[in-house]
Write an enzyme that holds these catalytic residues in place. Structure first.
Site, PDB file in Angstrom:
ATOM      1  N   ASP A 277     -18.503   2.129   0.223  1.00  0.00           N
ATOM      2  CA  ASP A 277     -18.602   3.591   0.707  1.00  0.00           C
ATOM      3  C   ASP A 277     -18.684   4.736  -0.304  1.00  0.00           C
ATOM      4  OD1 ASP A 277     -18.523   3.293   3.426  1.00  0.00           O
ATOM      5  OD2 ASP A 277     -16.539   3.679   3.598  1.00  0.00           O
ATOM      6  N   ASP A 430      -4.292  -1.676   8.292  1.00  0.00           N
ATOM      7  CA  ASP A 430      -3.808  -3.135   8.412  1.00  0.00           C
ATOM      8  C   ASP A 430      -2.591  -3.310   9.215  1.00  0.00           C
ATOM      9  OD1 ASP A 430      -2.295  -1.369   6.942  1.00  0.00           O
ATOM     10  OD2 ASP A 430      -2.676  -2.647   4.954  1.00  0.00           O
TER      11      ASP A 430
END
Length: 697
Positions: A277, A430
């Site tokens: 990214d 997460d």
């Protein structure tokens, strides 16, 4: 060559020589003779010999005392140099005038940050005003040796009301007793109850960890799964997708790519995705070149780059899971850019899935290559060692649930899909996927004996931003997940564990009482002594909890006091982050990539030079043109932006508040409270001046 000292030339040289090295450049080494057998036979030795032995031992004792004096002088010199260095650093900070308010990369909401800072300043100025008032009263004869002051003491005081000051101070004491002390005492008692509940939770976790060690409990894969791995290519080798999301992490990309390409797994059964990214063109070119070179080595690796970086890491992972070839994979292993899995990582984690269809996640432990770099990294190592050794392991063994750490874990892709996949709604994707998978009935396995190398932040600025994200995200998630947890078809115990223990106690109550009790209430009780905190709350229980926290990292015992003080210091950042996440303020939604130093890469390059394997390499070097372009880009960036230390205003203001309160505690003769406030104030001062982590010269 160092000068020799022939101190005992007479007689034969007996006994074992002891060589003592000296640091003084003028005389670096001399020899002390050990005792001979004759020295112990005093009864059978002539008087003359005994006198010689005594004289010789006297000389040895003199030199030993001189050596100890030399070492003591060296210690004093080192301390003096340290204080001079600290003084120089403080002068540089003040002269530069850089504060966290000037930080363009700060991830805190400006309005909230300003209001929070203004509240602290109000407390500071009020405490300074009250300190002056109390000192004046002290010299006027108002001496109170105990923290409590009864109303009748004011009315029956032998001093009486002699002038205007005495009248004002008497009114102030009455206001304290009647209006300020009761609510302050109630708030302090409330925080003490929360403190005791959280301490009990910590104690239970430690007892669970002790039981696991005593009984040697650990997850063991099925025997046939291990046998299949040992049987070769025809064994249990499911198709594994390996993902490395990264963003402008030029310092560490080589070591992570090299590590996953060296995983000991059949090449036809592994596919590696590099999910880049980065918005820096140079970094993109370097990563592409690294991937291309590993492709030439025969690795099954692909490079992906997103033009639109929506959703940060969660969006990156979600986009990668949408690729058509992912449907051929059964498991996905995720590693951050600074992680280095060992070659046998998959062989030690994937077998836990075989014949355990309800297992959705296998999480490995982290280890840190730079844990001894400075005081900040050592203190982080204590925290994270407790997190993995105690929290994760105990919850994994007894509850089959814990928060996914975002990296160094292997997911069953079916579990990800049934739980709704990666969502970009929080900055803790997460934890989000772990909670949703748990609500769907999936079980987690934590492997404390499988470690994956990485690094911790070395600068306070990077650590502060990381902690802000880690403590604002869970509160975001709690608001979003609470209705789903209540409606979920799971047991009442699991709901209680998720709502009260996992979210409220460990993510909300802990930063709330740490900041409120030790940074606000305790200083206020010094100026309103009718409300008090017992000594066991200020000293004994925190010391005991710090002792328990440090048990998983026994080599860190010398840092137990700095650890206790630093944890209270960090409560400011954690409390601010918790409030931002709970009330959905702007800073709760911003993701800041933690700055890496590349320590892991340095270790990899050394091993590359030493080993030079034929077919497997830990890293490859970019070509000269790219290196030149990279250097030119770095020089341009340095001209625009320079790395430096800052002054942190909130921490500095709290330092002066605590030091002011410690001065006030002297008037009430509160020993433990004084020392706690003094050292806690010094801790805030060091952190506020950015002296705790990496120092930029």
């Amino acid at each position: 060559m160092a000068p020799s000292f022939d101190l005992w030339a007479k007689g034969s040289h007996k006994g074992t020589p002891v060589v003592v090295k000296m640091e003084n450049p003028n005389w670096s080494m001399f020899e002390l003779e050990g005792p001979s057998e004759d020295d112990f036979l005093i009864g059978n030795t002539p008087t003359g010999s005994r006198e010689k032995a005594r004289g010789k031992n006297a000389k040895q004792l003199t030199w030993v005392l001189l050596l100890k004096a030399h070492r003591a002088a060296g210690c004093l010199t080192s301390l003096g140099s340290a204080f001079v260095s600290i003084g120089s650093a403080i002068r540089r900070r003040v002269a530069s005038g850089r504060t966290d308010a000037n930080s363009t990369s700060s991830n805190e909401n400006k309005t909230v940050k300003t209001r929070f800072y203004n509240c602290i300043k109000v407390f500071l100025w009020l405490s300074l005003l009250l300190l002056g008032f109390e000192i004046a009263a002290y010299f006027k004869g108002w001496h109170f040796d105990a923290p409590k002051l009864q109303l009748q003491y004011v009315f029956t005081s032998p001093y009486g009301v002699r002038d205007v000051f005495d009248w004002v101070y008497t009114r102030w004491v009455l206001i304290r007793v009647e209006y300020l002390a009761p609510p302050l005492q109630f708030l302090s008692n409330f925080c003490i109850v929360l403190f005791l509940i959280q301490s009990l939770d910590r104690l239970i976790l430690c007892l669970g960890c002790f039981w696991i060690r005593l009984k040697k409990i650990k997850p063991i894969p099925k025997q046939d799964a291990v046998a299949d791995l040992e049987s070769g290519e025809n064994g249990f080798f499911p198709m594994v997708l390996v993902q490395i999301p990264m963003c402008n992490e030029k310092e560490v990309y080589q070591q992570s790519i090299g590590a996953v390409c060296n995983l000991d797994w059949p090449k036809s059964k592994i596919l590696i995705q590099i999910l880049d990214d980065s918005d820096d063109p140079t970094t993109q070119l370097l990563i592409k070149e690294e991937v291309h070179k590993w492709q030439q080595e025969g690795a099954n690796i692909v490079y992906r780059h997103r033009i639109i970086r929506d959703g940060y890491k969660a969006g990156n992972l979600k986009s990668a899971m949408g690729c058509s070839y992912v449907k051929d994979c059964e498991f996905v292993a995720i590693f951050d850019a600074d992680f280095q899995p060992t070659p046998d990582f998959l062989k030690r984690t994937v077998p836990h899935f075989k014949d355990n269809e309800d297992v959705g996640l296998v999480q490995a432990r982290w280890s840190f290559v730079n844990k001894d770099e400075n005081l900040l990294t050592r203190l982080q190592n204590i925290n994270l060692a407790f997190h993995f050794e105690v929290e994760q392991q105990v919850n994994g063994i007894f509850l089959n649930f814990f928060g996914f750490n975002g990296t160094a874990g292997v997911w069953r892709i079916k579990a990800l899909e049934e739980s709704g996949g990666w969502l970009e709604r929080t900055t803790v994707e997460d934890m989000d996927i772990a909670v949703r998978a748990h609500l769907k009935g999936w079980k987690f396995v934590f492997l404390n004996d499988v470690e994956c190398q990485c690094e911790v932040p070395e600068s306070y600025e990077a650590y502060r931003k990381q902690q802000h994200r880690w403590h604002s995200g869970p509160m975001q998630l709690f608001r979003l997940c609470l209705p789903d947890i209540i409606r979920a078809k799971i047991s009442v115990w699991k709901k209680f564990n998720l709502i009260f223990l996992f979210f409220l106690l460990r993510k909300l109550i802990l930063p709330f009482y740490s900041f409120t009790l030790f940074c606000i209430i305790l200083p206020m009780t010094m100026f309103v002594p009718e409300a008090e905190l017992p000594a066991w709350v200020v000293c004994y229980i925190p010391a005991t909890m710090s002792f328990l926290n440090i048990l998983p990292a026994p080599k860190s015992f010398p840092f137990i006091v700095p650890y206790l003080l630093f944890e209270n210091t960090m409560s400011v950042t954690k409390f601010n982050a918790m409030i931002s996440g709970l009330f959905q303020l702007g800073s709760a939604y911003e993701w800041v990539v933690t700055k890496k130093s590349g320590r892991s890469s340095e270790g990899d390059l050394v091993s590359l030079v030493e080993k030079k394997p034929k077919h497997h390499r830990v890293g490859s070097e970019p070509n000269l043109e790219e290196m030149k372009a990279d250097l030119q880009q770095e020089q341009e960036q340095k001209a625009r932006k320079k790395k430096h230390n800052r002054i942190y205003t909130k921490e500095l203001s709290l330092a002066f508040l605590l030091l002011t309160a410690s001065a006030r505690s002297l008037l009430s003769a509160q020993g433990i409270h004084f020392y706690f406030l003094l050292f806690q104030g010094i801790s805030f001062l060091l952190v506020g001046l950015d002296l705790i982590g990496e120092q930029v010269l």
